[in-house]
Write a protein that holds these residues in place. Structure first.
Motif, short mmCIF file in Angstrom:
data_model
loop_
_atom_site.label_atom_id
_atom_site.label_comp_id
_atom_site.label_asym_id
_atom_site.label_seq_id
_atom_site.Cartn_x
_atom_site.Cartn_y
_atom_site.Cartn_z
N GLU A 166 4.03 -67.63 49.47
CA GLU A 166 5.27 -66.97 49.88
C GLU A 166 5.10 -65.80 50.99
OE1 GLU A 166 9.00 -64.27 47.37
OE2 GLU A 166 7.12 -64.46 46.56
N GLY A 193 7.00 -67.70 58.54
CA GLY A 193 6.44 -68.06 59.86
C GLY A 193 6.31 -69.58 59.84
N ASP A 194 6.68 -70.10 58.72
CA ASP A 194 6.85 -71.60 58.51
C ASP A 194 8.05 -72.21 59.30
OD1 ASP A 194 5.04 -73.68 56.66
OD2 ASP A 194 7.37 -74.29 56.74
N PRO A 195 7.80 -73.46 59.78
CA PRO A 195 8.91 -74.27 60.28
C PRO A 195 9.93 -74.35 59.25
CG PRO A 195 6.86 -75.24 60.83
CD PRO A 195 6.39 -74.17 59.92
N ILE A 230 12.52 -72.70 52.45
CA ILE A 230 11.56 -72.17 51.48
C ILE A 230 12.22 -70.98 50.81
CG2 ILE A 230 9.43 -71.16 51.40
CD1 ILE A 230 8.21 -72.87 53.52
N ALA A 264 11.06 -72.26 56.94
CA ALA A 264 11.12 -71.16 56.51
C ALA A 264 12.32 -70.83 55.67
CB ALA A 264 11.03 -69.80 57.49
N GLU A 296 3.49 -66.12 53.37
CA GLU A 296 3.37 -66.69 54.79
C GLU A 296 4.61 -67.66 55.11
OE1 GLU A 296 -1.69 -67.75 53.89
OE2 GLU A 296 0.02 -69.28 53.85
N ALA A 297 5.51 -67.58 54.35
CA ALA A 297 6.71 -68.32 54.43
C ALA A 297 7.56 -68.09 55.77
CB ALA A 297 7.50 -68.51 53.30
N ILE A 338 4.40 -78.71 49.89
CA ILE A 338 5.37 -79.42 50.68
C ILE A 338 4.44 -80.79 50.88
CG2 ILE A 338 6.11 -79.61 52.71
CD1 ILE A 338 6.48 -76.57 53.17
N ARG A 358 0.64 -79.78 51.98
CA ARG A 358 0.29 -78.45 52.36
C ARG A 358 0.83 -77.36 51.61
NH1 ARG A 358 3.73 -75.94 55.94
NH2 ARG A 358 5.58 -77.18 56.59
N VAL A 376 2.26 -73.78 50.97
CA VAL A 376 2.86 -72.26 51.81
C VAL A 376 3.02 -71.18 50.94
CG1 VAL A 376 4.60 -71.46 53.04
CG2 VAL A 376 4.09 -73.76 53.33
N THR A 379 10.41 -85.52 52.45
CA THR A 379 9.58 -84.35 52.05
C THR A 379 9.91 -83.73 50.85
OG1 THR A 379 9.53 -83.95 54.73
CG2 THR A 379 9.16 -81.91 53.37
#
Length: 232
Positions: free
Chosen positions: A36, A41-43, A48, A45, A38-39, A23, A32, A34, A65
């Protein structure tokens, strides 16, 4: 320019056949990675998840972005060098899937019957030592023979393959379920098996069954298991 640590981390995910998204804020240059795993919990998500299913990179609506998607090439491992496989293999290759066929029966597993396809004439227990399953692998068990089909089905479920399908009637699958449960496979995992295999298009010939199987594999890859089951 991408930071060396990000590039290293991205290459590690690629080498392990795991998906990740880079990203990048094109305005500031900040980036950064990310993974898969961990995806959730990502803002971002939801976006993604959508990008991972489609495999497409692109700019978000904010105009700055950019998501660079790194998804392993999907594989289709077919258990059984049968007539359905002869139709399925070339179609799956055209759809962008890496295809491997495994069958210990050397009378069926011949290059004459399967030209330009990775063909392994070994028992699955041996063949899978060199091509372990992963989340970007689809497995289609087509032999009707428990001695050949059951082991790769167990391995596919354990590895979290995105698609696991098996040929056979509901009665045949009922017996298969009993064997898998007795072998220690969890009930929830057994329920992930698409059986009878393929979308319900009233397929009759081996070629038509191959179309149904490939359609179900693609639906599961792009839409997710639940959507594919609704289509079936």
């Amino acid at each position: 320019m991408m930071e060396l640590s990000l590039l290293k981390a991205l290459n590690e995910e690629r080498a392990a056949r795991r998906a990740a998204i880079l990203i990048t804020d094109t305005a500031s240059g900040e980036a950064r990675l990310v993974k898969e795993s961990e995806a959730a919990g990502d803002p971002l998500a939801e976006e993604i998840s959508r990008r991972l299913r489609s495999g497409r990179s692109g700019m978000l609506e904010d105009g700055h972005t950019f998501l660079t998607v790194a998804v392993p090439p999907p594989r289709l491992v077919v258990i059984g060098a049968v007539h359905i496989s002869q139709a399925l293999a070339p179609m799956a290759k055209l759809a962008g899937l890496d295809v491997t066929i495994i069958d210990p029966r050397t009378a069926f597993a011949t290059q004459e019957r399967f030209p330009d396809v990775s063909l392994i004439a070994e028992w699955p227990e041996e063949a899978l030592k060199n091509i372990p399953f992963d989340a970007y692998t689809a497995v289609a068990a087509l032999t009707h023979d428990p001695k050949i089909d059951d082991f790769p089905l167990r391995e596919a479920l354990a590895a979290g393959c995105f698609y696991v399908g098996a040929l056979g009637s509901r009665k045949t699958h009922g017996k298969r379920v009993e064997r898998l449960l007795e072998a220690g496979v969890g009930a929830s995992d057994v329920e992930r098996i698409h059986a009878p295999i393929g979308l319900d298009i009233a397929a009759a010939s081996p070629a038509e069954i191959a179309v149904a199987v490939l359609a179900e594999v693609i639906a599961t890859l792009r839409k997710g298991p639940s959507a594919a089951r609704e289509a079936a």
